[in-house]
Design a protein around this motif. Structure first.
Motif, mmCIF file in Angstrom:
data_model
loop_
_atom_site.group_PDB
_atom_site.id
_atom_site.type_symbol
_atom_site.label_atom_id
_atom_site.label_comp_id
_atom_site.label_asym_id
_atom_site.label_seq_id
_atom_site.Cartn_x
_atom_site.Cartn_y
_atom_site.Cartn_z
ATOM 1 N N LEU A 93 0.821 -1.203 0.000
ATOM 2 C CA LEU A 93 0.000 0.000 0.000
ATOM 3 C C LEU A 93 0.858 1.257 0.000
ATOM 4 N N LEU A 94 1.994 1.226 0.670
ATOM 5 C CA LEU A 94 2.901 2.375 0.636
ATOM 6 C C LEU A 94 3.436 2.603 -0.773
ATOM 7 N N ASP A 95 3.758 1.533 -1.474
ATOM 8 C CA ASP A 95 4.221 1.666 -2.856
ATOM 9 C C ASP A 95 3.138 2.307 -3.721
ATOM 10 N N ALA A 96 1.887 1.854 -3.553
ATOM 11 C CA ALA A 96 0.786 2.402 -4.349
ATOM 12 C C ALA A 96 0.479 3.843 -3.952
ATOM 13 N N ALA A 97 0.696 4.170 -2.680
ATOM 14 C CA ALA A 97 0.386 5.514 -2.184
ATOM 15 C C ALA A 97 1.250 6.580 -2.830
ATOM 16 N N ASP A 98 2.416 6.199 -3.338
ATOM 17 C CA ASP A 98 3.290 7.171 -3.996
ATOM 18 C C ASP A 98 2.659 7.741 -5.260
ATOM 19 N N HIS A 99 1.639 7.065 -5.769
ATOM 20 C CA HIS A 99 0.985 7.514 -7.012
ATOM 21 C C HIS A 99 -0.523 7.614 -6.792
ATOM 22 N N ALA A 100 -0.916 8.204 -5.683
ATOM 23 C CA ALA A 100 -2.336 8.315 -5.339
ATOM 24 C C ALA A 100 -2.619 9.667 -4.710
ATOM 25 N N GLN A 101 -3.864 10.118 -4.809
ATOM 26 C CA GLN A 101 -4.256 11.353 -4.129
ATOM 27 C C GLN A 101 -4.917 11.075 -2.789
ATOM 28 N N LEU A 102 -5.254 9.819 -2.543
ATOM 29 C CA LEU A 102 -5.901 9.433 -1.295
ATOM 30 C C LEU A 102 -5.746 7.939 -1.102
ATOM 31 N N VAL A 103 -5.483 7.525 0.128
ATOM 32 C CA VAL A 103 -5.431 6.110 0.480
ATOM 33 C C VAL A 103 -6.555 5.830 1.473
ATOM 34 N N VAL A 104 -7.253 4.716 1.277
ATOM 35 C CA VAL A 104 -8.328 4.316 2.185
ATOM 36 C C VAL A 104 -8.069 2.887 2.645
ATOM 37 N N VAL A 105 -8.095 2.684 3.948
ATOM 38 C CA VAL A 105 -7.890 1.348 4.500
ATOM 39 C C VAL A 105 -8.932 1.084 5.582
ATOM 40 N N GLY A 106 -9.167 -0.192 5.863
ATOM 41 C CA GLY A 106 -10.035 -0.559 6.963
ATOM 42 C C GLY A 106 -9.288 -0.435 8.280
ATOM 43 N N SER B 69 -3.153 -0.657 9.352
ATOM 44 C CA SER B 69 -3.752 0.680 9.257
ATOM 45 C C SER B 69 -3.008 1.671 10.144
ATOM 46 N N ASN B 70 -2.555 1.234 11.302
ATOM 47 C CA ASN B 70 -1.806 2.122 12.187
ATOM 48 C C ASN B 70 -0.471 2.527 11.551
ATOM 49 N N SER B 71 0.228 1.567 10.957
ATOM 50 C CA SER B 71 1.503 1.867 10.304
ATOM 51 C C SER B 71 1.313 2.817 9.128
ATOM 52 N N LEU B 72 0.293 2.580 8.333
ATOM 53 C CA LEU B 72 0.041 3.424 7.169
ATOM 54 C C LEU B 72 -0.355 4.836 7.581
ATOM 55 N N ALA B 73 -1.126 4.950 8.661
ATOM 56 C CA ALA B 73 -1.529 6.280 9.134
ATOM 57 C C ALA B 73 -0.322 7.132 9.480
ATOM 58 N N HIS B 74 0.756 6.484 9.926
ATOM 59 C CA HIS B 74 1.990 7.198 10.247
ATOM 60 C C HIS B 74 2.835 7.490 9.008
ATOM 61 N N ALA B 75 2.767 6.599 8.013
ATOM 62 C CA ALA B 75 3.802 6.601 6.980
ATOM 63 C C ALA B 75 3.394 7.121 5.611
ATOM 64 N N VAL B 76 2.121 7.085 5.237
ATOM 65 C CA VAL B 76 1.767 7.517 3.885
ATOM 66 C C VAL B 76 2.079 9.003 3.706
ATOM 67 N N PRO B 77 2.486 9.409 2.518
ATOM 68 C CA PRO B 77 2.849 10.812 2.313
ATOM 69 C C PRO B 77 1.659 11.752 2.186
ATOM 70 N N GLY B 78 0.523 11.241 1.766
ATOM 71 C CA GLY B 78 -0.646 12.085 1.527
ATOM 72 C C GLY B 78 -1.781 11.768 2.470
ATOM 73 N N PRO B 79 -2.985 12.234 2.146
ATOM 74 C CA PRO B 79 -4.139 11.974 3.012
ATOM 75 C C PRO B 79 -4.486 10.486 3.061
ATOM 76 N N ILE B 80 -4.913 10.040 4.218
ATOM 77 C CA ILE B 80 -5.366 8.658 4.386
ATOM 78 C C ILE B 80 -6.641 8.663 5.216
ATOM 79 N N ILE B 81 -7.596 7.851 4.795
ATOM 80 C CA ILE B 81 -8.827 7.655 5.572
ATOM 81 C C ILE B 81 -8.799 6.245 6.143
ATOM 82 N N VAL B 82 -8.955 6.143 7.446
ATOM 83 C CA VAL B 82 -9.088 4.845 8.098
ATOM 84 C C VAL B 82 -10.570 4.650 8.391
#
Length: 305
Positions: free
Chosen positions: A252-265, A281-294
């Protein structure tokens, strides 16, 4: 003759404002999202004193009139930033000054909100890649989906044609995330990238090439089955599927580099009953470069507080 039912108002988006650049960035992102949904944007600023003290004790000997005036200034500044971010067809904006601590108020308001939005760090927060105390607490205890807007997000230059990325694990835990992700992609008029990773196996476990092929086919079938109903419901959303022999977080981090928003459960398929936020989801909330919705599943909402 049957009368049509009146439209049910969409619940508001709640944003925590502390006067920091990050809270302004979160408010600007939330305003654009609220405009997409036609819902109200509610800005909340806390004037509570030090944690553990009641409002009356915390502000003893301090001119509360000045405190309130400063709070109004902070909210007015945030409102100007919001209106500049969405100059045309912007959302209705309401504001609230609260004597409760920020986390307490945001968690309470989340019971009747569509989304709570916070910056990854507020005033006084330190450390890159770490969530601040408010964003972390809201993420773990809110009753609705939580959006975290990171300091790397640039709402004014972010490519509008980038897709929405969603994590899919093939269980009911990913249903709330899929619902949010498809709706966001549809309203933003962009594609959706569905990421399904399955190789979070014990270290040292060797699988033959034939075994990997069988696993790949099985996981591809899981992804196809999970996505079938959603692609029919949202025919306007082009879906790109990624099957990754990788950890869900890494994929998901790899995909997040080319996304405007990440959504995870809030949980993956390995989540424990009663946990509010899973490790991925906790790790991604810390690490994604852009907006993330949990996204919250019903179990998480029932146990949050």
């Amino acid at each position: 003759m049957t009368q049509p039912r009146p439209a049910v108002p969409i619940p508001p988006i709640i944003v925590g404002i502390d006067g920091s650049a990050m809270s302004h960035r979160a408010a600007a992102w939330a305003a654009a999202d609220a405009a997409l949904y036609g819902c109200r944007l509610h800005l909340v600023h806390s004037v509570a004193g030090p944690s553990g003290l009641g409002p009356g004790v915390a502000w003893a000997g301090i001119d509360y009139g000045w405190v309130h005036a400063e709070a109004e200034r902070v909210l007015a500044e945030a409102t100007e930033i919001v209106r500049a971010a969405v100059p045309d067809d912007g959302p209705t904006i309401t504001m609230e000054i609260t004597l409760q601590h920020t986390v307490t108020d945001l968690v309470e308001l989340s019971k009747s909100a569509r989304l709570v939005v916070v910056g990854d760090r507020g005033l006084g927060a330190v450390g890159r890649g770490l969530l601040g105390s408010v964003s972390s607490a809201v993420l773990h205890h809110a009753h609705c989906p939580v959006a975290i807007v990171h300091s790397a997000t640039a709402t004014d230059t972010q490519p509008a044609d980038l897709p929405v990325v969603v994590g899919v694990d093939g269980t009911a835990n990913s249903v709330p995330a899929l619902e949010i992700a498809f709706e966001e992609a549809s309203r933003r008029k962009v594609g959706l990238t569905a990421v399904h990773a399955w190789s979070d196996l014990s270290a040292g476990l060797e699988v033959s090439i034939t075994g990997w092929d069988a696993i790949h086919d099985s996981e591809a079938a899981v992804l196809a089955e999970t996505m079938a109903g959603w692609t029919q419901r949202y025919p306007d959303v082009a879906v790109h599927r990624i099957l990754a022999r990788n950890s869900p977080t890494r994929a998901l981090l790899d995909a997040a580099d080319h996304a405007q928003l990440v959504v995870v459960g809030s949980h993956g398929r390995g989540g424990f009953t009663g946990m509010l936020i899973g490790s991925t989801s906790n790790s991604l909330a810390h690490a994604v470069p852009g907006p993330i919705i949990v996204a919250r599943n019903p179990l998480s909402r029932d146990n949050a507080g």
